[in-house]
Write a protein that holds these residues in place. Structure first.
Motif, short mmCIF file in Angstrom:
data_model
loop_
_atom_site.label_atom_id
_atom_site.label_comp_id
_atom_site.label_asym_id
_atom_site.label_seq_id
_atom_site.Cartn_x
_atom_site.Cartn_y
_atom_site.Cartn_z
N ASP C 41 83.31 8.95 3.34
CA ASP C 41 82.38 9.84 3.82
C ASP C 41 82.66 10.18 5.20
O ASP C 41 82.65 9.24 6.38
CB ASP C 41 80.85 9.69 3.59
N LEU C 42 82.59 11.49 5.94
CA LEU C 42 82.57 11.79 7.10
C LEU C 42 81.12 11.97 7.54
O LEU C 42 80.28 12.05 6.84
CB LEU C 42 83.31 13.02 7.42
N VAL C 43 80.71 11.40 9.06
CA VAL C 43 79.38 11.66 9.45
C VAL C 43 79.54 12.83 9.85
O VAL C 43 80.24 13.54 10.84
CB VAL C 43 79.19 10.59 10.38
N GLY C 44 78.21 13.61 9.84
CA GLY C 44 78.21 14.92 10.42
C GLY C 44 77.85 14.98 11.84
O GLY C 44 77.10 16.14 12.32
N VAL C 53 82.18 4.70 12.67
CA VAL C 53 82.80 4.87 11.44
C VAL C 53 84.22 4.98 11.20
O VAL C 53 84.68 5.88 12.13
CB VAL C 53 81.96 6.12 11.00
N TYR C 219 86.22 15.14 1.21
CA TYR C 219 85.72 13.72 0.85
C TYR C 219 85.65 13.67 -0.51
O TYR C 219 84.95 14.34 -1.20
CB TYR C 219 84.25 13.28 1.33
N THR C 385 73.97 -4.75 -5.56
CA THR C 385 74.68 -3.43 -5.38
C THR C 385 73.91 -2.51 -4.32
O THR C 385 72.78 -2.25 -4.88
CB THR C 385 75.23 -3.02 -6.52
N GLU C 387 74.24 1.89 -2.89
CA GLU C 387 74.89 2.96 -3.11
C GLU C 387 75.48 3.00 -1.47
O GLU C 387 74.78 2.66 -0.61
CB GLU C 387 73.97 4.54 -3.03
N GLY C 389 75.80 5.40 0.63
CA GLY C 389 74.92 6.02 1.61
C GLY C 389 74.07 4.93 2.50
O GLY C 389 73.88 5.17 3.58
N ARG C 390 73.52 3.92 1.69
CA ARG C 390 72.84 3.11 2.20
C ARG C 390 73.46 2.14 3.21
O ARG C 390 72.73 1.32 3.90
CB ARG C 390 71.99 2.37 1.07
N GLY C 392 75.50 1.90 5.49
CA GLY C 392 75.51 1.95 7.10
C GLY C 392 74.34 1.76 7.79
O GLY C 392 73.95 1.29 8.74
N ALA C 393 73.05 2.15 7.04
CA ALA C 393 71.80 1.82 7.58
C ALA C 393 71.25 0.31 7.39
O ALA C 393 70.74 -0.16 8.21
CB ALA C 393 70.74 2.52 6.69
#
Lengths: 306, 307, 510
Positions: C41-44, C53, C219, C385, C387, C389-390, C392-393
């Motif tokens: 994914d690209l970061v916005g 990233v 993406y 496991t 996802e 999206g999580r 990076g956090a």
């Protein structure tokens, strides 16, 4: 009748309010700080600023009130991830899912009407059994698995249809087909039973005896099926929306289902809220239509009970 | 002339209520002679058997990895062997074994969720249908809210908060399904409430409790059975969907959904990993639906074939 | 008469030259749209200092320029800086290229360079992870600037190839960055819509406009979908493909396979600030000996990976296999486990290995394999496991609630050793393993301040790397070999080991 509709609409509004508040509450419980999702490497100061810019630092009831206020104006805020207004995102993604669902409806009709009529005309025969077999099969296939099989055959091996994306009617074909499967089963059964009813009626037998062509009778019979079919369709729409998520995921089809899933996974709060309001509203209107059709079809349930 | 068009089978049933034995034998006869029910039950039974007695059917361990044997094709293809009839998955585990054990999870999940939903839903339906009034309003509003909430979002949110264990999934499905039972029970109750035999029993002094349980509940059973079978089918498919998008039970436990999820990347290179769990679902659901469809003919006599 | 002929002659020559010039201009006019399918994914967020990233780092060179550029041989060449000179151990003076315009039209001056570099190296910003501390800029004139570090920094020049030069009005202004990054690069930002980044040619690029009219980065999470879209021509380049897909790529006459080891390694990280790994390097080494890394490379990854025995990868300055890197040795693992105080795993709390499914190819599979390896020596561990999206956090958390180990890759898109060693193992900011050992900090500081290349290499290979490996904050699993499918009409594209997209010279043949 009108009173009932108004009453239901008010209840519907109430439901939307409650549902929105529940979503807010659930999102608070969500692990995962959206500020951190957007800027995972940022220091604490930046995180605080980001949270402020999204209004996440104010207490719960103020956030909820602000949401309602803005919603009334039609402003659902800006998506954390896409940096676009939620409103615009919803307006661009929702129609695509509608096309998908309508495509599925069309396909289901095209396949199930001939099969249902054929089956009704040749009751208890070999053909009837085959049609019923097809019907049960289409109901038993997991539609996302079917979608994968389609991709394997039609897209990869044969190259007839694109395997994903959006743009032309070809992109719509395979996903709609996959989505249409459950519809096909219920439609075939309904058409068959309604056609059987029509054909059994005495005046039909009398007309046949007088030599009126079958096709005419079939058409008459079919006309009666439209409303019940539409009812069935609306009943299934709720379930189809769920199925649409997976199908959109597999085909990378940019509809509301895929958007919803990604919004939740990305903790995109404003987008999630907007989606909840949109989908609840759609569900409520659908349920209203279904209930109204129930009374239309079965007058035994007294109208006041609604 | 068809003299009994107005007196459908339900009415006949009610007459038979007084004759307990007669009704039972009618139903019994139906279940045995209807071909659909027979084959449906047979298929379902075979599936249940394989799944329950899994260790007898297959001697492999569904969790045993062997990375030297990753993605071996099914036995009838080049590179396949009799050791792995349907091939292996991306960690070298026997696919057939995983599918059978996966069935355990799916079927158990279906059964549990439906049982809970049935109990809760029937209770609500009986209460609201029979007593009506203010209580009914509240309960029906809850049902409305429930139905207004987009299931997908609820599911994804909850599965992101809580770990998707068996009981969490079960609770979610029960939550999804109980309104269906409540509604059906309520609507049958509403239409039976004013039926002649109920009024008669009431006038004879039968208590409300007795009426609900003995007379009306019996009419609910066929519909309940029907709904349950259909719902189990729905749960099996939905669990597969969730597993497929990655929200189901975590690895390495096999479920039909997550076996397919694992194979998703290899769809054009190792097609068997994605295909066979789907076939398993198809067969199972076919049995269930065949059974349910024919049962429906009994419940809704308009669809009944005339023998 | 003679005059007439000369005139006509020169006229013909003139026309001939003119047409040559014109045709080259016409030939060089950008055409076509290049669509690239990316796996992550690209970061916005278009401010390059606010993230680390890897996808952004790969894509930024299409719309940003740097002071210096690393060429295909690994050497530095001038980009926005035309020349540079070492004034004293702490100071370098750069001459800035003139007449370079930002995408919004404003002229590049040393004021922009100063603000960009100071902002990027500020400890507050994540991008400082790449840099040897804070760098101050001193403007000499509009096109001359001095960059000053507080200690001699061997990695300074190289690091400058990683700092995008942003416009001074944009620095520290998130609102401006939200609209457009405004760089000086060969392509301009158009929009970011629906997971796709749209760029168009910068006709005023100082090196001349690129050969492509438009570029798109899309993406696409699913590798089968990515490959499929290349086969049908809906995208032209797809990256991060799987070994199993190689036969499909090779059998297609329209698609070419590009295969290259890249500067990325996949790692197993221990959370060193959390018990039981805290202050227990023996325990961490026990785990390391229990893992069959060779098996992972050979059976699970095969064409997609190369075995790794160092903290660096070949091609990076200072690379050499580490002599003390643990190999697969179950007996030794059990021995160390007992030594660490947990014979046969007894006494260990239930552990979780975190993996973000889909973040890197097959990471769930080798995650499962690693879990099995560890369970085989008695360690109570399970896979956890999340996802993508999580990831990076939570991957940088010091004491995460939900897990104790994680599988995360590291691709700093460059060849300077500190991009790996300092960024990963220095106690501040700590990053993935949160290791905090004074000895490690000392040796890292030591090698950073050595300006003599030979001496620096020696210290890195003989001191720094062995010390870090001894403490085992993380175990390198393998070096990634990237597999890209490129349509044959794409010319001039090279898969660089640094993995950045250098698209200026790329064009689409008819």
């Amino acid at each position: 009748m009108k009173q009932i509709i108004i009453k239901r609409l008010i209840i519907g509004l109430f439901v939307i309010l409650v549902v929105t508040m529940l979503t807010f509450a659930l999102l608070q419980l969500f692990p995962g700080d959206p500020a951190k999702m957007i800027a995972p490497w940022a220091g604490e100061e930046t995180l605080i600023e980001i949270r402020k810019s999204f209004g996440l630092d104010s207490p719960f009831h103020i956030q909820v009130l602000k949401f309602y206020q803005d919603a009334l104006k039609g402003d659902f805020g800006e998506s954390f991830f896409y940096r676009e207004e939620v409103r615009t995102l919803l307006f661009s993604y929702f129609p695509r899912t509608i096309y998908l669902t309508l495509g599925a409806l069309l396909m289901a009709l095209v396949i199930s009407i001939p099969l249902g009529v054929l089956s009704a005309l040749n009751r208890d025969s070999f053909i009837d059994r085959i049609v019923l077999f097809i019907s049960i099969t289409s109901q038993s296939l997991p539609n996302f698995w079917l979608a994968l099989m389609f991709i394997l055959f039609f897209a990869v091996k044969l190259g007839l249809f694109p395997a994903g994306g959006y743009g032309s009617w070809q992109h719509l074909f395979l996903p709609s087909f996959a989505l249409a499967c459950t519809l096909i089963a219920t439609f075939i059964r309904s058409i068959r039973s309604m056609m059987i009813d029509v054909l059994e009626q005495d005046f039909i037998k009398a007309s046949e005896a007088r030599g009126i062509p079958r096709l005419y009778i079939i058409k008459k019979g079919l006309r009666n099926t439209f409303v019940p079919l539409l009812t069935l369709f609306t009943m299934q729409l709720g379930y189809m929306l769920g199925g649409a998520v997976v199908i959109e995921f597999i085909f990378n089809y940019p509809g509301i289902g895929l958007l919803a899933m990604q919004a939740v996974l990305r903790r995109d709060y404003p987008l999630i809220q907007g989606l909840v309001v949109l989908i609840s509203t759609v569900f409520i209107i659908l349920n209203l239509l279904v209930d109204l059709s129930y009374t239309y079809l079965d007058p035994r349930i007294r109208k006041e009970e609604l | 002339m068809n003299l009994d068009t107005n007196i459908d089978n339900n009415t006949l049933l009610k007459k038979d209520n007084i004759n307990f034995k007669g009704k039972l034998s009618r139903w019994y006869r139906f279940l045995l002679t209807n071909k659909g029910i027979f084959f449906g039950s047979l298929i379902t039974f075979i599936v249940i058997f394989c799944v329950v007695f899994a260790p007898l059917v297959t001697t492999y361990d569904p969790l045993k990895q062997d990375i030297t044997k990753r993605l071996t094709p099914p036995m009838w293809q080049d590179g396949g062997s009799i050791e792995h009839i349907l091939g292996t998955d991306s960690m070298g585990r026997d696919l057939l074994t995983r599918i059978i054990y996966g069935g355990r999870f799916s079927l158990l999940l279906g059964l549990t969720s439906v049982l809970i939903a049935l109990m809760v839903g029937t209770l609500f339906g009986l209460i609201t249908g029979y007593y009506g009034g203010f209580l009914e309003n509240i309960l029906m509003r809850i049902v409305d809210i429930q139905l207004g909430f987009p299931f997908i979002i609820l599911v994804v949110i909850i599965l992101s908060i809580a770990e998707p264990t068996f009981w969490v999934l079960s609770a979610l499905f029960s939550l999804l399904l109980w309104p269906g039972y409540a509604r059906v029970v309520r609507s049958i109750l509403l239409s039976e409430k004013s039926a002649a035999y109920v009024l008669a029993a009431k006038s004879l002094g039968a208590s409300d409790f007795r009426i609900i349980i003995i007379y009306i509940a019996r009419n609910i059973i066929p519909s309940m059975l029907l709904m349950s079978t259909m719902d189990i089918a729905t749960i099996i498919i939905t669990e597969a969907m969730l597993g497929f998008v990655g929200l189901g039970t975590p690895p390495p436990a096999p479920t039909w959904g997550n076996i397919m999820a694992d194979g998703k990347n290899y769809i054009s290179t190792a097609w068997w990993v994605i295909t066979f769990p789907g076939v398993a679902i198809w067969i199972t659901l076919f049995g269930i639906n065949l059974f349910g469809d024919n049962l429906q003919q009994f419940v809704n006599p308009k669809l009944r074939k005339k023998y | 008469m003679k005059n007439m002929r000369t005139t006509i002659g020169s006229f013909i020559v003139l026309v001939f030259c003119l047409s040559l010039v014109l045709s080259s201009v016409v030939w060089a006019a950008p055409k076509g749209e290049l669509k690239i399918g990316i796996a992550q994914d690209l970061v916005g967020n278009w401010d390059p200092t606010q993230h680390t990233v890897v996808t952004m780092l790969q894509v930024e060179p299409t719309y940003f320029d740097f002071l210096v550029k690393v060429n295909i041989d690994g050497d530095l060449e001038p980009m926005l800086a035309t020349s540079w000179e070492n004034i004293d151990p702490l100071t370098w003076e750069f001459k800035i290229r003139e007449s370079v315009k930002f995408h919004n039209g404003s002229l590049l001056t040393s004021a922009d360079v100063k603000s960009a570099i100071e902002y990027a190296s500020s400890a507050k910003n994540p991008s400082s992870a790449w840099l040897p501390g804070e760098i101050k800029g001193k403007i000499v004139d509009d096109y001359t600037i001095r960059l000053i570090t507080d200690k001699p920094a061997a990695s300074l020049l190289y690091s400058l190839s990683m700092i995008p030069i942003t416009n001074k009005e944009w620095v520290n202004n998130p609102e401006k960055f939200a609209e457009t990054p405004n760089g000086t690069g060969p392509f301009k930002f158009v929009k970011f819509e629906r997971d796709t980044l749209h760029l168009e040619a910068n006709m005023d690029y100082w090196q001349g406009p690129p050969n492509l009219e438009k570029v798109q980065f899309q993406y696409i999470i699913d590798p089968s979908a990515r490959l499929y879209l290349v086969k049908t021509g809906q995208i032209q380049i797809a990256g991060r493909l799987l070994s199993e897909q190689i036969p499909i790529i090779e059998s297609d006459p329209n698609v070419v396979l590009e295969k290259n080891p890249i500067v990325e390694q996949m790692w197993l990280w221990f959370k060193c600030k959390k018990s039981p790994f805290k202050d227990n390097p023996t325990l961490r080494r026990a785990f390391a000996y229990a893992i069959d890394r060779a098996g992972i490379t050979k059976y699970i990854m095969y064409e997609q990976a190369k075995e790794s025995n160092s903290l660096l990868v070949p091609g990076v300055f200072g690379y050499a296999p580490a002599s003390n890197m643990p190999s697969y040795n179950v007996e030794k693992a059990k021995e160390l486990l007992a030594q660490a105080g947990y014979p046969n795993g007894q006494g260990l709390p239930p552990l979780k290995l975190m993996v973000a499914v889909g973040a890197w190819p097959k990471c769930k599979e080798y995650g499962e394999y690693i879990v099995e390896n560890l369970q085989d020596i008695g360690i109570p561990i399970e896979l956890f496991t999340v996802e993508i999206g999580r990831l990076g956090a939570i991957c940088f958390d010091e004491e995460p609630e939900d897990y104790d180990l994680q599988i995360t890759g590291w691709n700093p898109t460059g060849l300077e050793p500190d991009l790996f060693l300092r960024a990963l193992f220095y106690s501040k900011p700590g990053r993935l393993s949160n290791i905090d050992v004074p000895e490690i900090d000392q040796t890292l500081d030591k090698e950073l301040n050595i300006l003599d290349l030979a001496k620096r290499e020696q210290v890195i290979q003989n001191e720094t790397i062995p010390t870090i490996v001894d403490y085992m904050p993380g175990l390198p699993l393998f070096q990634t070999v990237e597999l890209k499918a490129v349509r044959q009409e794409v010319k001039g594209f090279k898969l660089l080991p640094s993995t950045v997209y250098d698209l200026h010279g790329v064009y689409l043949a008819d």
